[in-house]
Scaffold this motif. Structure first.
Motif, PDB file in Angstrom:
ATOM      1  N   ASP A   1     -14.129   6.254 -26.607  1.00  0.00           N
ATOM      2  CA  ASP A   1     -13.565   7.675 -26.236  1.00  0.00           C
ATOM      3  C   ASP A   1     -12.700   7.455 -25.082  1.00  0.00           C
ATOM      4  N   VAL A   2     -11.938   8.433 -24.986  1.00  0.00           N
ATOM      5  CA  VAL A   2     -10.922   8.476 -24.071  1.00  0.00           C
ATOM      6  C   VAL A   2     -10.916   9.917 -23.532  1.00  0.00           C
ATOM      7  N   THR A   3     -10.712  10.311 -22.238  1.00  0.00           N
ATOM      8  CA  THR A   3     -10.578  11.687 -21.802  1.00  0.00           C
ATOM      9  C   THR A   3      -9.046  11.691 -21.119  1.00  0.00           C
ATOM     10  N   ILE A   4      -8.483  12.789 -21.425  1.00  0.00           N
ATOM     11  CA  ILE A   4      -7.251  13.087 -21.049  1.00  0.00           C
ATOM     12  C   ILE A   4      -6.955  14.501 -20.685  1.00  0.00           C
ATOM     13  N   ALA A   5      -6.282  14.867 -19.391  1.00  0.00           N
ATOM     14  CA  ALA A   5      -5.865  15.978 -18.886  1.00  0.00           C
ATOM     15  C   ALA A   5      -4.446  16.650 -19.827  1.00  0.00           C
ATOM     16  N   LEU A   6      -4.619  17.542 -20.379  1.00  0.00           N
ATOM     17  CA  LEU A   6      -3.841  18.525 -21.212  1.00  0.00           C
ATOM     18  C   LEU A   6      -3.532  19.888 -20.948  1.00  0.00           C
ATOM     19  N   ILE A   7      -2.524  20.603 -21.336  1.00  0.00           N
ATOM     20  CA  ILE A   7      -2.120  22.057 -20.930  1.00  0.00           C
ATOM     21  C   ILE A   7      -2.831  23.030 -21.981  1.00  0.00           C
ATOM     22  N   PRO A   8      -3.694  23.879 -21.246  1.00  0.00           N
ATOM     23  CA  PRO A   8      -4.301  24.812 -22.410  1.00  0.00           C
ATOM     24  C   PRO A   8      -3.352  25.603 -23.266  1.00  0.00           C
ATOM     25  N   GLY A   9      -3.798  25.882 -24.506  1.00  0.00           N
ATOM     26  CA  GLY A   9      -2.559  26.773 -25.391  1.00  0.00           C
ATOM     27  C   GLY A   9      -1.731  25.725 -26.012  1.00  0.00           C
ATOM     28  N   ASP A  10      -1.458  24.522 -25.434  1.00  0.00           N
ATOM     29  CA  ASP A  10      -0.474  23.642 -26.286  1.00  0.00           C
ATOM     30  C   ASP A  10      -1.124  23.162 -27.638  1.00  0.00           C
ATOM     31  N   THR A  11      -0.259  22.997 -28.667  1.00  0.00           N
ATOM     32  CA  THR A  11      -0.545  22.482 -29.835  1.00  0.00           C
ATOM     33  C   THR A  11      -0.494  21.088 -29.802  1.00  0.00           C
ATOM     34  N   ILE A  12      -1.167  20.099 -30.091  1.00  0.00           N
ATOM     35  CA  ILE A  12      -0.777  18.618 -30.280  1.00  0.00           C
ATOM     36  C   ILE A  12      -1.037  17.992 -31.504  1.00  0.00           C
ATOM     37  N   GLU A  13      -0.359  17.007 -31.844  1.00  0.00           N
ATOM     38  CA  GLU A  13      -0.558  16.246 -32.944  1.00  0.00           C
ATOM     39  C   GLU A  13      -1.101  14.776 -32.496  1.00  0.00           C
ATOM     40  N   TYR A  14      -2.044  14.022 -33.349  1.00  0.00           N
ATOM     41  CA  TYR A  14      -2.282  12.699 -32.767  1.00  0.00           C
ATOM     42  C   TYR A  14      -3.080  12.025 -33.837  1.00  0.00           C
ATOM     43  N   LYS A  15      -3.293  10.721 -33.500  1.00  0.00           N
ATOM     44  CA  LYS A  15      -3.981   9.954 -34.508  1.00  0.00           C
ATOM     45  C   LYS A  15      -4.561   8.752 -33.692  1.00  0.00           C
ATOM     46  N   TYR A  16      -5.636   8.138 -34.295  1.00  0.00           N
ATOM     47  CA  TYR A  16      -6.235   7.071 -33.685  1.00  0.00           C
ATOM     48  C   TYR A  16      -5.401   5.630 -34.163  1.00  0.00           C
ATOM     49  N   SER A  17      -5.080   4.574 -33.316  1.00  0.00           N
ATOM     50  CA  SER A  17      -4.617   3.293 -33.579  1.00  0.00           C
ATOM     51  C   SER A  17      -5.389   2.384 -32.811  1.00  0.00           C
ATOM     52  N   ALA A  18      -5.196   1.147 -33.152  1.00  0.00           N
ATOM     53  CA  ALA A  18      -5.663  -0.016 -32.081  1.00  0.00           C
ATOM     54  C   ALA A  18      -4.512  -1.047 -31.962  1.00  0.00           C
ATOM     55  N   ASP A  19      -4.729  -1.559 -30.779  1.00  0.00           N
ATOM     56  CA  ASP A  19      -3.911  -2.758 -30.215  1.00  0.00           C
ATOM     57  C   ASP A  19      -2.476  -2.552 -30.013  1.00  0.00           C
ATOM     58  N   SER A  20      -2.229  -1.375 -29.824  1.00  0.00           N
ATOM     59  CA  SER A  20      -0.639  -0.952 -29.851  1.00  0.00           C
ATOM     60  C   SER A  20       0.007  -0.952 -31.213  1.00  0.00           C
ATOM     61  N   TRP A  21      -0.723  -0.206 -32.033  1.00  0.00           N
ATOM     62  CA  TRP A  21       0.006   0.058 -33.301  1.00  0.00           C
ATOM     63  C   TRP A  21      -0.363  -1.009 -34.302  1.00  0.00           C
ATOM     64  N   THR A  22      -1.161  -2.145 -33.837  1.00  0.00           N
ATOM     65  CA  THR A  22      -1.241  -3.243 -34.897  1.00  0.00           C
ATOM     66  C   THR A  22      -1.934  -2.619 -36.211  1.00  0.00           C
TER      67      THR A  22
END
Length: 749
Positions: A598-619
């Motif tokens: 897990d990781v906790t990140i401060a983000l701005i309410p109402g923003d729409t984000i795209e994301y994905k999980y990876s490991a070891d700097s995109w290895t």
């Protein structure tokens, strides 16, 4: 008489564009002439000189012709006329005698429509002011022009080829027949033309005169190009030549002279020239060896000297001084902020004077006085006549010169309307005016206070940035106190640091901003006063409550189950639009070693984000299903999607490359009930049907941010949901069968 002259010139010019008729005759079994070249808009007339002939230029016979025409075979005395409005090559034949070579060709050249703006004169005059002051271009509008900025000019230096568009006209309009002059020094050129420059004899409109610091720059052997929308529409001289500086050998040379596009009926449109060095040593164009054609031989314009005298006692009475650069007159007919340097009187050092020249009876002529301007654009040094009867509110509150018919001295008081050389008596009492400034608006927006501190400036009374430093009172408040006469009023502004006007507060568009510089205005003060401010806002209560700060962030916790990942890895991470897909800058952790990171990140309410999980700097990175409920549907770049909620949020644990938790495979021999569900139609607008081979225990409809908007407990293998009350968007259908949960994405229109 003016109208008759203009009509005659217009008629002569229009004749240059009349179409021409060309004749072709059949002679035996030939066309004579067989091949001709004409201009767009011309007419060709074919005449049968005897025999059975025709003209066949139809598209059926010659499909490459721009258009088709022709007539039937006949032995009579026929004629055929055709107007060629489309440029190109036209082939034609006589049908009975084609085999004998009775064919012909018409080549039609393009005729460009004349530009609405045209060169009229090129000038490289020797004026008494010398230098580049005699360089000018005169152009004329053939038609009304609404936006002159589509045109520009450029010179071709020393015949080395085009230098491109070097000057673009401003976005102003012109009337048909009106002239525009671009010159290096409008004052010097006007003086040299001795009153003729502003409006030529017989012209319906005054000339538009534009001064440029760089153009024109031709030296008598340099050609010019006229541009329209970036394309060359007219050329004067040879863009490429080898004449060098042998000016007498240049057929179009204009060294210390002019070139003029003639309007005489016998020579209309052709260039005539004043002659090499013809203006050298002359005081005016009329007295030179080549008087300019449009100036005629009328009597010279009468000018008079005006002595402008200003008393500076009012500056000292208000607690100020004359600055180190001295006093100037400027604006209007005088020029820029340093247009006329004044001289201090030796008998009364409070008074300064200077001489200006004005054309008899001309006007309106505006001007103002300035205390120690630093450059030609330093209008902050000007006197403040706002609200006074001698300040013209329609022209920057400048003074207005009366009509002048003799050499005249006009007496003034700086910042006041006296006309006898005196200034109002000094005030009997003064008031303390304190300005306080809350700078929290700078800090809350991510800025910093300049190391040199805060300053008050402007308005003609508070100087330039750096002149009047404010005192830091602590707690984000600064202060400045000044002692001024009762009734003192002025414009002013606040500056963050002493680096210049670029550091001033921006209150443009706010109700406390006043023209022309978007400064503040201090109303007349009649008692000791403290005025509270907020930097960059119109708050006057000591707060900065109107400042809109960036929205507060919320904490979002992302969780991914790595238990089913078979590729080797060390540390998972989240990559997203909010961190620019940076690699491992948002690494995750697994404190209890349960394979859930897990990781906790401060983000701005109402923003729409795209994301994905990876490991070891995109290895390694997860490969998501574009049809899954938590993804963007992009088959090329399949990312997860999340709308940031209004409060802190911990996302459900999901399996790597899945929108759902990791689940163990069902035991051998047990059917996977979740794979037997059908949801239709998709997209849907009124109802959704859900069927299964098993009993559906519970159905939930969730929106994009995870809120449940519908619930159903069908306890049936088939159910229908009414979704007509839902807004069009993407939703997720979460269903439960035998205690197992799965979700699917659906589009509601």
């Amino acid at each position: 008489m003016k109208k008759i002259t203009l009509l005659f010139i217009s008629t002569v010019l229009s004749c240059a564009f009349f179409a021409t008729n060309h004749n072709v005759t059949t002679v035996g079994n030939t066309f004579s002439p067989a091949n001709i070249t004409i201009n767009q808009g011309d007419t060709v007339t074919w005449t049968n000189g005897g025999g059975s002939h025709n003209v066949n230029a139809t598209l059926a016979t010659y499909p490459n012709n721009p258009e088709g025409f022709g007539n039937s075979v006949s032995s009579s005395s026929w004629t055929l006329q055709h107007v060629f409005s489309i440029p190109g090559t036209y082939d034609y034949q006589c049908d009975p005698h084609t085999g004998m070579g009775m064919v012909g060709t018409v080549v039609v050249n393009t005729v460009s429509t004349p530009s609405d703006l045209t060169f009229t004169a090129i000038m490289d005059l020797t004026t008494p002011s010398a230098g580049n002051t005699g360089k000018a271009l005169l152009l004329t509008a053939n038609q009304s022009i609404s936006d002159l900025s589509i045109y520009g000019v450029g010179s071709a230096t020393n015949g080395t080829g085009s230098d491109g568009e070097e000057y673009t006209f401003p976005a102003i309009s012109m009337n048909a027949g009106q002239h525009v002059i671009i010159c290096r020094d409008s004052t010097a050129l006007s003086n040299y033309f001795n009153g003729c420059l502003e409006q030529f004899a017989g012209a319906l409109y005054p000339n538009l005169i534009i001064q440029s610091s760089t153009e024109p720059s031709g030296n008598g052997n340099d050609a010019y190009e006229l541009f329209e929308n970036g394309l060359v529409v007219e050329t004067f001289g040879d863009i490429t030549h080898t004449y060098g500086t042998n000016y007498p050998s240049i057929p179009w040379g204009y060294r210390d002279s002019w070139a003029w596009k003639d309007t005489a009926a016998s020579n209309v449109g052709n260039w005539v020239f004043g002659g090499d060095n013809c203006t050298d040593g002359s005081a005016t164009i009329q007295t030179s060896n080549c008087p300019f054609p449009l100036c005629g031989s009328g009597p010279p314009v009468v000018t008079y000297n005006v002595t402008l005298e200003v008393n500076t006692a009012s500056i000292y009475q208000n607690g100020g001084t004359v600055g180190p650069n001295g006093m100037y007159a400027g604006g209007g007919f005088v020029g820029n902020a340093m247009g006329l340097q004044l001289t201090q009187s030796t008998t009364d050092t409070l008074k300064w004077f200077g001489n200006a020249t004005v054309i008899a009876g001309s006007g309106p002529n505006h001007y103002t006085f300035l205390n120690s301007p630093t450059n030609g654009g330093d209008w902050n040094a000007k006197e403040n006549l706002a609200g006074l009867p001698c300040g013209d509110p329609t022209n920057y509150n400048d003074r207005l010169l009366p009509n002048i018919f003799s050499d005249t001295t006009i007496q003034h008081c700086f910042g006041s309307c006296e006309t006898d050389g005196s200034c109002p008596p000094p005030p009997s009492s003064f008031v303390n005016i304190t300005f306080t400034l809350n700078v929290s608006s700078i800090i809350s927006s991510g800025g910093v206070i300049d190391p040199t501190g805060m300053f008050i400036a402007g308005g003609g009374n508070f100087g330039i940035p750096g002149d009047n430093p404010m005192t830091d009172l602590g707690n984000g408040t600064w202060s400045f106190t000044i002692n001024k006469p009762i009734g003192f009023t002025s414009d002013y502004t606040f500056i963050n640091g002493d680096s210049g006007w670029g550091a001033k507060e921006n209150i443009s568009g706010l109700p406390c901003a006043v023209p022309p510089y978007d400064d503040r205005n201090l109303a007349p003060v009649y008692s000791d006063t403290t005025i509270q401010h907020c930097f960059g806002t119109c708050d006057y209560d000591g707060t900065c409550n109107s400042v809109v700060n960036p929205p507060a962030s919320v904490n979002v916790t992302f969780q991914v189950d790595m238990s089913e990942v078979t590729d080797p890895y060390s540390v998972p991470e989240i990559n997203a639009t909010f961190n620019s897909w940076c690699g491992n800058c948002n690494a995750m952790s697994d404190a209890d070693n349960d394979s859930v990171w897990d990781v906790t990140i401060a983000l701005i309410p109402g923003d729409t984000i795209e994301y994905k999980y990876s490991a070891d700097s995109w290895t390694i990175q997860e490969t998501n299903d574009p049809g899954a409920s938590c993804t963007n549907g992009d088959s090329t770049y399949t990312n997860r999607v999340l709308v940031i909620p209004a409060s802190d949020m911990i996302l459900d644990v999901v399996c790597w490359a899945s929108c759902d938790p990791c689940v163990s495979a069902p035991p051998i021999g047990i059917e996977d009930n979740l794979n037997s569900v059908s949801i239709f139609p998709n997209p849907a607008s009124v109802v959704i049907n859900i069927s299964s081979s098993q009993i559906i225990e519970r159905i939930e409809v969730l929106d994009l941010i995870g809120r449940i908007v519908k619930i159903d407990n069908p306890i049936s293998s088939f159910t229908t949901l009414d979704i007509s009350d839902l807004n069009g968007n993407i939703y997720f259908i979460k269903y439960t069968i035998n205690g197992e949960v799965k979700s699917e994405k659906i589009l509601i229109r």
